[in-house]
Enzyme design. Sequence first.
Site, short mmCIF file in Angstrom:
data_model
loop_
_atom_site.label_atom_id
_atom_site.label_comp_id
_atom_site.label_asym_id
_atom_site.label_seq_id
_atom_site.Cartn_x
_atom_site.Cartn_y
_atom_site.Cartn_z
N ASP A 91 6.96 33.36 -27.63
CA ASP A 91 7.98 33.98 -28.46
C ASP A 91 7.42 34.02 -29.89
O ASP A 91 6.69 33.12 -30.29
CB ASP A 91 9.25 33.14 -28.40
N CYS B 256 0.84 -1.20 0.00
CA CYS B 256 0.00 0.00 0.00
C CYS B 256 0.87 1.24 0.00
O CYS B 256 2.10 1.16 0.05
CB CYS B 256 -0.93 0.01 1.22
#
Length: 746
Positions: free
Chosen positions: A432, A16
């Site tokens: 850009d 677990c």
Amino acid sequence: MIQEQTVKLIIEGAGCSSCVGKIEGALNSISGVTAAEMNFAERSVSVEGSAPIDDLIKAVESVGYNAISTEGVSEDDLMDEKEAADFAYYKRLIREMTIALTLGVPLMAYSLIVGEMTVTTTTERIVWLIIGLLTAGVMYFSGKHFYIGAWKSFWNHSANMDTLIALGTGTAWIYSMVVVFFPAAVPDMARHVYFEATAMIIGLIDLGLALELKARGRTSQAIKRLIGLQAKTARVIRDDKEIDIPIENVLLNDHVRVRPGEKIPVDGIVIDGHTAIDESMLTGEPMPVEKKTSDEVVAGTLNKTGSVVFKATRVGKDTALAQIINMVKRAQNSKPPIGRLADIISAYFVPVVMIIAVVSALVWLNFGPEPAVAFAIVSATTVLIIACPCALGLATPMSVMVGVGKAAEAGVLIRNGEALQTASKITAMVLDKTGTITLGAPKVTSIHLVHAKEKDRVLELAASLEAGSEHPLAMSIVESAQEQGLSLSSVKNFKAIAGHGVEGVVEGKELLFGNEKLMRDHSVNVNGAVDVAQQMAAEANTPMYFAVDGVLAAIIAVSDPIKEDSIEAIKRLQKNGIKVVMLTGDNRATAKAVANKVGITEFFAEVLPEDKSDKVAELQMQGEVVGMTGDGINDAPALALANVGFAIGTGTDVAIESADITLMRGSLHGLADAIAVSKATLRNIKQNLFGAFIYNVAGVPFAAGVLYPFFGLLLSPVIAGAAMAFSSVTVVTNANRLRLFKAKEH
């Protein structure tokens, strides 16, 4: 000095999410380890650093688990081995489940049809003793792994899922055996046996693990597909003979022939032939790409039409495909911040649940109705079983594995879990201009003569000056001169002035080529020419001033076409509430013209490369979560500073390693796709965590018996076992829903 490396270990025995913290903690405590991150869903851990592998394995073993190194094992073999191991484990779980339920189901049916399973007569004692021994057999054959895991955890002063299951089922069995052997020591009303609970819980949890394992296998489909893209062999030309060899034997600079319908085995540059190549499996672009001499080809892509010979430039682990596979696997193993929170909670969850189980039992013993002992046993067992945090541990890694794989299929490479989570929160996207919004392949559109007399002479001198520059605008000048058959001269004293232009000497003439500021800095008179330049800029051209021996000779206009789908992709971002900002080193008029065409209202022009990061910082100061998109090299400082850096790459570029997220195709739709996948994945993680948390937190009070005083209801341990088992399956199934996700390009 030992070189730093990334080692992958396969973990055995992790039950677990509370195991995750122990394993990572043990590895991080080793000298030379810089980072250790476990993927609970895949049951593997990636360790970065210089620590010897033997030390890493010993560290994992010291906290009660087994570790296997994957060093020297190919991706193909590793996948095959893992699939074989998973299938063998699946068959084992099904076998163990069958054994447990073969006993558990009839006992459960008996309890429902006949009634109480109590011990009152000698005959009942003998029958239940036999059933108790059969149940012990089930505990051994079907549940042995739970008890071994619990013992290892106890020996290492910790607790995990196995601890809860072992305590719950073990307590039920021991109590039942006490009733069988010493019925007189137990009140009449408490002489109830719970063998069916022990058998059913073990059977149902084994079934849940098997179904979870089956579903988990589907999450790695993306990696399997990527690995499947790799060719097995290559046809190389050696000593004028064509021979087929395994791709791992291909050497740099080998000449490789690829025929129609074959996969490109390694990266290279075409030296002979012409073809069209389907690159959709890497970039998401559906249309085949034409390839001719000097063009790059990428491993894993599919040759469609012609036969070509190319020179190998990247082989083995250096190919773009190998880097992509490695990057996707690293991202799938990484944890977003929301996942680390689940790990921290899980680490404390099991001990807290054990305390709650004890408190619950004490309350029933002291304040509950008769048979108090039986009620105490049932409530404690049910609390222990229902609170197993399996689903909690799977909630995040399952979604990340599917989400990152899904993104890779769309040509979006996500570097890590943190980028995956942050991308969903982006409020401002900085783009850009050159190569991002535009094609990045400018063309000379016009030459306006000022004091020069011949356009060809101007272009010849300008191209000679720019031949040494790698700037996209410079390349356009050179290409235009070459297309017109002009001969270039050598340049002396070449100097690039960042953000302004270039200067140098060609044929004894001092040349300047750049923006207005460059001219004024060198006292070149541009009066009368500025209006012409502004008109060029208003038409989305970039005007560049060209001066010879201190006199303005001409203005050359260059235009970088906008990508076909940039406008639509920017609209998609804006519809999602993201503010789009454009950055460019171009003059303001050109920037404004481009911004107007693509629908961007906020832009910054004449920004020097080193100042781009300042603009990102400005937006962050305004409270924006900023994504920055660039080419991954020139924009490195801005990409690094942004909350998420996006690199537009082709897959063979350094861009793969330079940003948080790499878009394999040049389209800005990749940005919107990445954000859409990010949001879908995070939404899926939250659904999983909510379900797991609610299940565990809400289930514990019911298991403890909070409803009994009001409605006379007490949850059965068997129902708790079934619910716990299927909660994990639910989480895995929900994560797999992401495989059906499709981003909408409108």
